[in-house]
Design an enzyme around this catalytic site. Structure first.
Site, PDB file in Angstrom:
ATOM      1  N   TRP A 319      35.527   3.537 -24.956  1.00 32.30           N
ATOM      2  CA  TRP A 319      34.920   2.614 -25.923  1.00 32.30           C
ATOM      3  C   TRP A 319      34.861   3.261 -27.307  1.00 32.30           C
ATOM      4  O   TRP A 319      35.012   2.578 -28.323  1.00 32.30           O
ATOM      5  CB  TRP A 319      33.507   2.236 -25.474  1.00 32.30           C
ATOM      6  CG  TRP A 319      32.765   1.358 -26.429  1.00 32.30           C
ATOM      7  CD1 TRP A 319      32.771  -0.008 -26.468  1.00 32.30           C
ATOM      8  CD2 TRP A 319      31.897   1.762 -27.499  1.00 32.30           C
ATOM      9  NE1 TRP A 319      31.962  -0.468 -27.486  1.00 32.30           N
ATOM     10  CE2 TRP A 319      31.420   0.600 -28.132  1.00 32.30           C
ATOM     11  CE3 TRP A 319      31.471   3.007 -27.970  1.00 32.30           C
ATOM     12  CZ2 TRP A 319      30.543   0.642 -29.220  1.00 32.30           C
ATOM     13  CZ3 TRP A 319      30.609   3.059 -29.050  1.00 32.30           C
ATOM     14  CH2 TRP A 319      30.154   1.881 -29.655  1.00 32.30           C
ATOM     15  N   HIS A 320      34.664   4.562 -27.354  1.00 33.89           N
ATOM     16  CA  HIS A 320      34.503   5.242 -28.630  1.00 33.89           C
ATOM     17  C   HIS A 320      35.817   5.380 -29.404  1.00 33.89           C
ATOM     18  O   HIS A 320      35.784   5.565 -30.622  1.00 33.89           O
ATOM     19  CB  HIS A 320      33.890   6.628 -28.424  1.00 33.89           C
ATOM     20  CG  HIS A 320      32.407   6.595 -28.164  1.00 33.89           C
ATOM     21  ND1 HIS A 320      31.878   6.382 -26.911  1.00 33.89           N
ATOM     22  CD2 HIS A 320      31.350   6.728 -29.002  1.00 33.89           C
ATOM     23  CE1 HIS A 320      30.564   6.392 -26.984  1.00 33.89           C
ATOM     24  NE2 HIS A 320      30.211   6.595 -28.240  1.00 33.89           N
ATOM     25  N   GLY A 321      36.926   5.308 -28.736  1.00 36.03           N
ATOM     26  CA  GLY A 321      38.181   5.417 -29.470  1.00 36.03           C
ATOM     27  C   GLY A 321      39.386   5.466 -28.562  1.00 36.03           C
ATOM     28  O   GLY A 321      39.283   5.842 -27.390  1.00 36.03           O
TER      29      GLY A 321
END
Length: 474
Positions: A319-321
């Site tokens: 989700w963060h990248g």
């Protein structure tokens, strides 16, 4: 960009607040919605239409799901919502990542023009998804008022970097809320605190972290590597918790009461405890909408529990990248939490608190190396330097210079990473209830203090280079 920040602070916010409170109550949601759309368009005007598409999609399908009787059709519609939302997010955030993977195996590489990542798309997509899933579960009623649902998804204080707000926690507040003088005081104080975290602590720590992580693996010393990862650990905490404070404070001024997103995570005693304190809104989102649907801890075999944890934490990292290092960061925490559930928590309970605290700090800082590094080669070189496993020297002149120039910032950051200021606030609020005269004296003192702090922050902003919030890229 610094000028833009000052315009936001001294023109946009006061104007919105004045317009909001002088308007009739029936128009206040409209004022906030228009301000939110203008705020987003100010940064990325072309992506306002994308956000509106997301709102229309979830508004229409939310109503259809609520009105559908057949459970099988409701489930099909839910999957349509999930796939549609994730397809939009996936195109902008992950398409390039998957194209690069495919190109490693294709004789004729796919030509792909990278697309910019819309600010805050991960946050407002997850908010929209939580709304429709809650409608499907019949936890909430579908919102018939399009403007009210639009306000929920676009509310500008938390639009671009969270916290991720659940519809069911603010549904009644959207319809009816009262902003009192206490809300104004608490909200303003919280906003200034968050801004101070960002400008006075996170930005200086970011200067150190950026410098150290710009060095090649061969140029790192053990001392410099520890300074760099400590600086980044403090930067990301004060940067993100500072934004959350600003969002919670601004929302409070308008009468909204958001849930907390951070609770002093660096005082945690275990990895599990850390994630109960760090980015609470994201952790609870994955718990309620991924972990529990997978079966959570109520599974027939113990291996399924560990499978569920690894899936959830790998997705949390992703989700963060769109990067293997982010996935590794999430998987790293999945492994650690599995180990804690299996044996480590029992072992940790037997050792002194100070050793448990040292354990979690080292574990978290190692994790931040993967989060910050651009690739695994650099991440492993950095970790080797941290623990003296390479040919790196213990320290050099640069290590001494960074320590000397930024020592005061490190001391202040470490102090405020602990709940020292929170204890003072609790004490002052309790004292304020003792007598009315002391209450007024305290309010006047705090007004002067926060006014001076805001002026000090402005001086730093004027002289600073642009340093955006870290979570703007998520």
């Amino acid at each position: 960009m610094v000028f833009s920040s000052l315009i936001f602070l001294y023109v946009f916010l006061p104007l919105v607040i004045v317009l909001y409170f002088i308007s009739p109550k029936m128009l206040r949601n409209t004022i906030l919605l228009l301000a939110s759309l203008f705020f987003y368009a100010w940064g990325e005007p072309k992506y306002v239409l994308l956000m509106m598409l997301s709102i229309v999609l979830n508004y229409v399908l939310g109503i259809i799901i609520e009105n559908t009787v057949s459970q099988s059709k409701r489930k099909t519609l839910l999957w349509l919502v999930i796939v549609s939302n994730l397809a939009i997010l996936g195109y902008y955030k992950y398409a390039g990542f998957f194209v690069d993977i495919l190109n490693n195996y294709l004789a004729q590489p796919i030509e792909w023009q990278a697309v910019p990542l819309p600010i805050g798309i991960s946050f407002y997509t997850f908010q929209a998804l939580s709304y429709v899933i809650d409608v499907y579960r019949r936890d909430v009623k579908a919102q018939r008022n399009f403007l009210d649902l639009s306000l929920f998804i676009t509310l500008f204080p938390q639009l671009v970097a969270g916290p991720i707000v659940r519809y069911q926690t603010v549904a009644e507040q959207i319809k009816k809320r009262i902003a009192t003088a206490d809300d104004w005081m608490i909200g303003t104080r919280r906003f200034v605190q968050g801004l101070a975290k960002k400008v006075l602590i996170a930005n200086p720590m970011g200067e150190v972290a950026d410098h150290v992580f710009s060095l090649s693996g061969g140029d790192l010393t053990t001392g410099t590597a520890w300074i760099g990862i400590l600086a980044y650990s403090l930067q990301i905490y004060f940067d993100f918790s500072g934004y959350s404070d600003m969002a919670i404070g601004l929302a409070r001024i308008f009468g909204f009461k958001f849930e907390e997103n951070f609770n002093y995570p660096y005082i945690a005693q275990s990895v599990t405890d850390f994630w109960r304190r760090w980015h609470i809104s994201l952790s609870s989102w994955f718990r309620d909408y991924v972990y529990f649907p997978l079966g959570g801890s109520r599974v027939s075999h113990e291996w399924k529990l560990y499978r569920n944890l690894l899936v959830v934490w790998t997705l949390t990292g992703f989700w963060h990248g769109a990067s293997w290092t982010f996935m590794a960061w999430g998987f790293y925490y999945g492994i650690l939490i599995c180990l804690e559930k299996w044996v480590l928590l029992k072992w940790l309970a037997r050792i002194p608190r100070v050793l448990r605290h040292m354990y979690i700090l080292i574990i978290v800082m190692i994790g931040w190396v993967f989060f910050r590094a651009n690739d695994f080669t650099y991440a492993f070189a950095f970790i080797k330097a941290l623990f003296g496993l390479s040919d790196a020297a213990l320290y050099n002149y640069e290590t001494i210079l960074l320590t000397k120039d930024y020592a005061i910032y490190f001391v202040i950051a470490i102090i405020f990473a602990m709940p020292v200021y929170k204890l003072y606030q609790n004490w002052s609020e309790q004292k304020a209830t003792v007598s009315l005269s002391f209450d007024w004296g305290l309010r006047i003192t705090q007004t002067i203090y926060y006014g001076a702090l805001l002026l000090f922050i402005t001086m730093f902003l004027v002289n600073a280079t642009h340093n955006p919030f870290i979570y703007f890229r998520f």
